[in-house]
Scaffold this motif. Structure first.
Motif, PDB file in Angstrom:
ATOM      1  N   VAL A 215       5.489 -12.716   9.624  1.00 15.46           N
ATOM      2  CA  VAL A 215       5.550 -12.487   8.177  1.00 15.46           C
ATOM      3  C   VAL A 215       4.618 -13.438   7.432  1.00 15.46           C
ATOM      4  N   ALA A 216       4.470 -14.662   7.934  1.00 16.28           N
ATOM      5  CA  ALA A 216       3.548 -15.609   7.301  1.00 16.28           C
ATOM      6  C   ALA A 216       2.115 -15.085   7.356  1.00 16.28           C
ATOM      7  N   GLU A 217       1.741 -14.468   8.475  1.00 16.25           N
ATOM      8  CA  GLU A 217       0.399 -13.884   8.590  1.00 16.25           C
ATOM      9  C   GLU A 217       0.240 -12.693   7.654  1.00 16.25           C
ATOM     10  N   VAL A 218       1.300 -11.907   7.511  1.00 15.56           N
ATOM     11  CA  VAL A 218       1.252 -10.774   6.577  1.00 15.56           C
ATOM     12  C   VAL A 218       1.013 -11.288   5.154  1.00 15.56           C
ATOM     13  N   ARG A 219       1.743 -12.330   4.782  1.00 16.15           N
ATOM     14  CA  ARG A 219       1.570 -12.912   3.438  1.00 16.15           C
ATOM     15  C   ARG A 219       0.134 -13.413   3.227  1.00 16.15           C
ATOM     16  N   THR A 220      -0.381 -14.127   4.217  1.00 16.88           N
ATOM     17  CA  THR A 220      -1.744 -14.658   4.111  1.00 16.88           C
ATOM     18  C   THR A 220      -2.759 -13.535   3.980  1.00 16.88           C
ATOM     19  N   ALA A 221      -2.584 -12.468   4.769  1.00 18.38           N
ATOM     20  CA  ALA A 221      -3.518 -11.346   4.730  1.00 18.38           C
ATOM     21  C   ALA A 221      -3.488 -10.641   3.377  1.00 18.38           C
ATOM     22  N   LEU A 222      -2.288 -10.482   2.808  1.00 18.73           N
ATOM     23  CA  LEU A 222      -2.196  -9.829   1.498  1.00 18.73           C
ATOM     24  C   LEU A 222      -2.805 -10.700   0.405  1.00 18.73           C
ATOM     25  N   CYS A 223      -2.585 -11.999   0.496  1.00 19.76           N
ATOM     26  CA  CYS A 223      -3.147 -12.905  -0.510  1.00 19.76           C
ATOM     27  C   CYS A 223      -4.667 -12.942  -0.444  1.00 19.76           C
ATOM     28  N   ALA A 224      -5.229 -12.593   0.719  1.00 13.37           N
ATOM     29  CA  ALA A 224      -6.685 -12.589   0.877  1.00 13.37           C
ATOM     30  C   ALA A 224      -7.336 -11.327   0.339  1.00 13.37           C
TER      31      ALA A 224
ATOM     32  N   HIS B  78       5.109 -12.028  -4.075  1.00 13.97           N
ATOM     33  CA  HIS B  78       6.507 -12.440  -3.976  1.00 13.97           C
ATOM     34  C   HIS B  78       7.349 -11.245  -3.535  1.00 13.97           C
ATOM     35  N   ASP B  79       8.608 -11.532  -3.203  1.00 16.83           N
ATOM     36  CA  ASP B  79       9.532 -10.511  -2.700  1.00 16.83           C
ATOM     37  C   ASP B  79       8.926  -9.716  -1.544  1.00 16.83           C
ATOM     38  N   LEU B  80       8.358 -10.446  -0.580  1.00 14.96           N
ATOM     39  CA  LEU B  80       7.805  -9.818   0.620  1.00 14.96           C
ATOM     40  C   LEU B  80       8.921  -9.638   1.646  1.00 14.96           C
TER      41      LEU B  80
ATOM     42  N   SER C 241      10.192   1.952  13.717  1.00 12.13           N
ATOM     43  CA  SER C 241       9.819   2.306  12.348  1.00 12.13           C
ATOM     44  C   SER C 241       9.749   1.072  11.460  1.00 12.13           C
ATOM     45  N   PRO C 242       8.736   0.208  11.659  1.00 14.70           N
ATOM     46  CA  PRO C 242       8.618  -0.978  10.814  1.00 14.70           C
ATOM     47  C   PRO C 242       8.190  -0.613   9.395  1.00 14.70           C
ATOM     48  N   SER C 243       8.682  -1.356   8.427  1.00 21.42           N
ATOM     49  CA  SER C 243       8.370  -1.112   7.023  1.00 21.42           C
ATOM     50  C   SER C 243       8.134  -2.436   6.317  1.00 21.42           C
ATOM     51  N   VAL C 244       7.442  -2.380   5.197  1.00 20.51           N
ATOM     52  CA  VAL C 244       7.161  -3.580   4.421  1.00 20.51           C
ATOM     53  C   VAL C 244       7.207  -3.231   2.942  1.00 20.51           C
ATOM     54  N   SER C 245       7.707  -4.162   2.156  1.00 19.71           N
ATOM     55  CA  SER C 245       7.660  -4.025   0.703  1.00 19.71           C
ATOM     56  C   SER C 245       7.264  -5.375   0.114  1.00 19.71           C
ATOM     57  N   ALA C 246       6.565  -5.352  -1.021  1.00 17.35           N
ATOM     58  CA  ALA C 246       6.119  -6.601  -1.638  1.00 17.35           C
ATOM     59  C   ALA C 246       5.678  -6.332  -3.070  1.00 17.35           C
ATOM     60  N   HIS C 247       5.717  -7.392  -3.875  1.00 17.84           N
ATOM     61  CA  HIS C 247       5.170  -7.367  -5.225  1.00 17.84           C
ATOM     62  C   HIS C 247       3.855  -8.141  -5.202  1.00 17.84           C
ATOM     63  N   LEU C 248       2.778  -7.495  -5.588  1.00 16.89           N
ATOM     64  CA  LEU C 248       1.469  -8.127  -5.628  1.00 16.89           C
ATOM     65  C   LEU C 248       1.128  -8.488  -7.066  1.00 16.89           C
TER      66      LEU C 248
ATOM     67  N   HIS D 114       8.314 -12.589 -14.750  1.00 15.73           N
ATOM     68  CA  HIS D 114       9.371 -13.320 -15.465  1.00 15.73           C
ATOM     69  C   HIS D 114      10.497 -12.400 -15.926  1.00 15.73           C
ATOM     70  N   HIS D 115      10.291 -11.102 -15.844  1.00 14.23           N
ATOM     71  CA  HIS D 115      11.305 -10.145 -16.289  1.00 14.23           C
ATOM     72  C   HIS D 115      12.085  -9.557 -15.108  1.00 14.23           C
ATOM     73  N   GLU D 116      11.920 -10.124 -13.909  1.00 16.11           N
ATOM     74  CA  GLU D 116      12.537  -9.553 -12.727  1.00 16.11           C
ATOM     75  C   GLU D 116      13.646 -10.440 -12.207  1.00 16.11           C
ATOM     76  N   ASP D 117      14.585  -9.804 -11.519  1.00 17.92           N
ATOM     77  CA  ASP D 117      15.613 -10.531 -10.776  1.00 17.92           C
ATOM     78  C   ASP D 117      15.140 -10.572  -9.323  1.00 17.92           C
ATOM     79  N   HIS D 118      14.568 -11.709  -8.921  1.00 11.76           N
ATOM     80  CA  HIS D 118      13.916 -11.789  -7.619  1.00 11.76           C
ATOM     81  C   HIS D 118      14.943 -11.841  -6.490  1.00 11.76           C
ATOM     82  N   CYS D 119      14.576 -11.180  -5.371  1.00 13.72           N
ATOM     83  CA  CYS D 119      15.410 -11.251  -4.173  1.00 13.72           C
ATOM     84  C   CYS D 119      15.320 -12.642  -3.581  1.00 13.72           C
ATOM     85  N   ARG D 120      16.444 -13.151  -3.114  1.00 15.00           N
ATOM     86  CA  ARG D 120      16.475 -14.478  -2.504  1.00 15.00           C
ATOM     87  C   ARG D 120      16.538 -14.340  -0.998  1.00 15.00           C
TER      88      ARG D 120
END
Length: 301
Positions: free
Chosen positions: A216-225, A233-235, A244-251, A295-301
């Motif tokens: 997941v850390a590599e996925v985050r780095t790749a998306l940030c690039a 956030h909320d990756l 059936s792998p899936s991914v969701s994220a806010h860019l 700032h208007h979202e309720d972020h997943c923890r």
């Protein structure tokens, strides 16, 4: 988007049906031999066979249910039924081997007299049946947790049959009274770690853990690039089942750099391409937003 699992699933169901029929026939032979010889190894093998039959039947039903489409109440469909069945099968196998271990220790203290020839005949017949089932199942989908759970049961029986044959040969050659018990305990030592490993894998999927092989850390780095992505956030990376792998994220995008909308060159399509090509995450749900929106979202923890 179709992922081409239809033909594989149909083959898996056919293989499970054949293996179930062979296992039921082998179980009848094993029950007769266990009653005749009073062998713990044969009882252990019979216990494995009966749980195998139930496991194969459950795996077959789960495979059929997993092919059903989603509904308004079950939007992901029934794909996770295969994971649940794999967990039940592994748990049943743990219970069986635990019982065999307890009975084996008891017989080490009070050895039972077991005739060698019936043990040998039933062991050989059981080994033939298990070998047929293993060959049939081995050509199935190795990435399918449900199929692996079924194969684990049959593998346990095959090892059990080998133990029965070895115990019978030792009994016939030397008359050593502990041969049957030692064989049953060896079966326990071989099968228990595999069953526990499958249980851990099932628990990981049910707890929405990241699929094996995806960092997941590599996925985050790749998306940030991806050009235009300022933050993420909320990756979340998870799987409905083990295929059936899936991914969701806010860019969070930089409005100056990012190309709006979708299409070639857009942040959305570039990010989806990275997820698909680098990590095999073909099913992605991405929300593109500006800094102020977070700032208007309720972020997943």
């Amino acid at each position: 988007m179709g992922h081409g699992h239809g033909h594989s699933a149909e083959n898996d169901r056919r293989r499970l049906s054949i293996a179930l029929g062979v296992t039921l026939v082998t179980a009848v032979v094993g029950a007769g031999g266990a009653a005749l010889a009073g062998s713990l190894a044969l009882l252990a093998d019979l216990g494995h066979l009966l749980t195998d039959a139930a496991a194969l039947a459950a795996a077959l039903v789960a495979s059929v249910l997993a092919a059903r489409p989603g509904t308004p109440r079950r939007t992901y469909g029934f794909g996770r039924v295969e994971v649940l069945v794999a967990g039940v099968n592994a748990l049943a196998l743990v219970v069986v081997v635990a019982w065999v271990a307890v009975e084996g220790v008891r017989r080490l203290v009070e050895p039972a007299e077991v005739p060698g020839m019936p043990l040998l005949v039933v062991g050989v017949l059981g080994l033939i049946g298990n070998a047929v089932s293993l060959v049939v199942l081995a050509g199935g989908d190795r990435a399918n947790m449900n199929m692996r759970g079924a194969m684990l049961h049959v593998l346990g029986d095959a090892l059990g049959s080998v133990g029965v044959v070895v115990a019978a040969v030792v009994l016939l050659a030397t008359g050593w009274p502990y041969a049957d018990t030692v064989a049953s305990l060896a079966i326990v030592a071989l099968i228990l770690p595999r069953a526990v490993g499958l249980l851990r894998e099932v628990g990981h999927v049910l707890l929405e853990g990241a699929p094996r092989g995806i960092d997941v850390a590599e996925v985050r780095t790749a998306l940030c690039a991806v050009p235009g992505v300022a933050d993420i956030h909320d990756l979340h990376v998870w799987a409905i089942n083990d295929r059936s792998p899936s991914v969701s994220a806010h860019l969070v995008v930089d409005p100056v750099v990012a190309r709006p909308g979708c299409g070639d060159g857009s942040v959305l399509d570039r990010a989806a391409d990275v997820l698909r090509e680098r990590f095999g995450l073909a099913h992605s749900t991405l929300q593109v937003e500006h800094h102020a929106h977070s700032h208007h979202e309720d972020h997943c923890r």
